[in-house]
Scaffold this active site. Sequence first.
Site, PDB file in Angstrom:
ATOM      1  N   GLU A   1      13.248 -15.893 -14.855  1.00  0.00           N
ATOM      2  CA  GLU A   1      12.144 -16.650 -14.626  1.00  0.00           C
ATOM      3  C   GLU A   1      10.890 -17.186 -13.720  1.00  0.00           C
ATOM      4  O   GLU A   1      11.865 -18.115 -13.082  1.00  0.00           O
ATOM      5  CB  GLU A   1      11.760 -17.372 -16.540  1.00  0.00           C
ATOM      6  CG  GLU A   1      10.504 -17.208 -16.887  1.00  0.00           C
ATOM      7  CD  GLU A   1      10.382 -17.943 -18.129  1.00  0.00           C
ATOM      8  OE1 GLU A   1      10.629 -18.900 -18.745  1.00  0.00           O
ATOM      9  OE2 GLU A   1      10.408 -16.612 -19.118  1.00  0.00           O
TER      10      GLU A   1
ATOM     11  N   ASP B   1       5.194 -13.833 -23.483  1.00  0.00           N
ATOM     12  CA  ASP B   1       5.776 -15.215 -23.304  1.00  0.00           C
ATOM     13  C   ASP B   1       5.247 -16.563 -24.399  1.00  0.00           C
ATOM     14  O   ASP B   1       3.892 -15.911 -24.019  1.00  0.00           O
ATOM     15  CB  ASP B   1       5.657 -15.434 -21.360  1.00  0.00           C
ATOM     16  CG  ASP B   1       7.154 -15.542 -20.992  1.00  0.00           C
ATOM     17  OD1 ASP B   1       7.511 -14.986 -21.489  1.00  0.00           O
ATOM     18  OD2 ASP B   1       6.791 -17.285 -20.909  1.00  0.00           O
TER      19      ASP B   1
HETATM   20  P1  IMP Z   1       9.412 -17.582 -24.737  1.00  0.00           P
HETATM   21  O1  IMP Z   1       9.780 -17.888 -23.213  1.00  0.00           O
HETATM   22  O2  IMP Z   1       8.234 -16.983 -24.190  1.00  0.00           O
HETATM   23  O3  IMP Z   1      10.814 -16.513 -24.942  1.00  0.00           O
HETATM   24  O4  IMP Z   1       9.986 -18.667 -25.406  1.00  0.00           O
HETATM   25  C1  IMP Z   1       9.805 -19.437 -25.164  1.00  0.00           C
HETATM   26  C2  IMP Z   1      10.773 -20.753 -25.905  1.00  0.00           C
HETATM   27  O5  IMP Z   1       9.723 -20.606 -27.423  1.00  0.00           O
HETATM   28  C3  IMP Z   1      12.038 -19.993 -26.675  1.00  0.00           C
HETATM   29  O6  IMP Z   1      13.069 -21.054 -26.723  1.00  0.00           O
HETATM   30  C4  IMP Z   1      11.868 -19.560 -27.954  1.00  0.00           C
HETATM   31  O7  IMP Z   1      12.573 -19.909 -28.819  1.00  0.00           O
HETATM   32  C5  IMP Z   1      10.677 -20.587 -29.175  1.00  0.00           C
HETATM   33  N1  IMP Z   1       9.709 -19.393 -28.997  1.00  0.00           N
HETATM   34  C6  IMP Z   1       8.826 -18.004 -28.592  1.00  0.00           C
HETATM   35  N2  IMP Z   1       7.983 -17.397 -29.769  1.00  0.00           N
HETATM   36  C7  IMP Z   1       8.868 -18.226 -30.552  1.00  0.00           C
HETATM   37  C8  IMP Z   1       8.549 -17.741 -32.297  1.00  0.00           C
HETATM   38  O8  IMP Z   1       7.168 -17.209 -32.502  1.00  0.00           O
HETATM   39  N3  IMP Z   1       8.497 -19.179 -33.266  1.00  0.00           N
HETATM   40  C9  IMP Z   1       9.308 -20.058 -32.939  1.00  0.00           C
HETATM   41  N4  IMP Z   1       9.675 -20.106 -31.522  1.00  0.00           N
HETATM   42  C10 IMP Z   1       9.300 -19.485 -30.370  1.00  0.00           C
END
Ligand code: IMP
Length: 204
Positions: free
Chosen positions: A51, A80
């Site tokens: 990332e 994201d």
């Molecule tokens: P990512 O980079 O989009 O994968 O997400 C960033 C962080 O937010 C990660 O630690 C995910 O576990 C958390 N996250 C993403 N979407 C959700 C959600 O819908 N509910 C709770 N946590 C989320």
Amino acid sequence: MLNFLFWYLVFFLRLRKILFASTNESKFNEIFLYLKTFNIEIEFVRFESIEIQSNKLEEIALQKSKEAYGKIGEPLIVEDTGLFIDSLKGFPGPYSSFVLETIGNQGILDLLLNNTKRSALFTSIVAYKDSNKHMTFSGDTKGTISEHITEGGWGYDPIFIPEGSTATYGQLGITNKMGVSHRTHALNNFAEWYSGNYSREQEF
Ligand code: IMP
């Protein structure tokens, strides 16, 4: 004739399928359920990217989808998410993943200890990429950070209470969460655009 029809259908279904490039199967389950209501077929493909460091979720999603498309070469989406907590000046925002892995939900609650201002915003960016289109779609859900970690869900689900609810995403369960979630709003924008631009008529 039947043979021809079979391969015709196989070709048609292949055209309609979009890949979801991610390592997160919980996200996939939500995306699969929602896009099914638009008749959009989605398939999980495990994809890990390095990332980029950026304050903008959109830049991260665009970069990730470009990299995924470069490797996979088929129409795909990436998604994201960032959790922006107002009294922490938007922290953890684009660093939500790293923060969850390090200080976790308890760490967030500790940072907000005795703080009555607990408002937050969950934002989702869906990026779509194919051979000639590269688009992003966003969705937000306002809410508050709970006082305690609840059961259910994944990620920040156990500490995020969406506006209009007294339960966290985790307590709501997947179906009720999908009724109000940031991801649903972004997916809805994507699905409306996709259905309009990639209708059956245009594909043939
Ligand atoms: P990512 O980079 O989009 O994968 O997400 C960033 C962080 O937010 C990660 O630690 C995910 O576990 C958390 N996250 C993403 N979407 C959700 C959600 O819908 N509910 C709770 N946590 C989320």
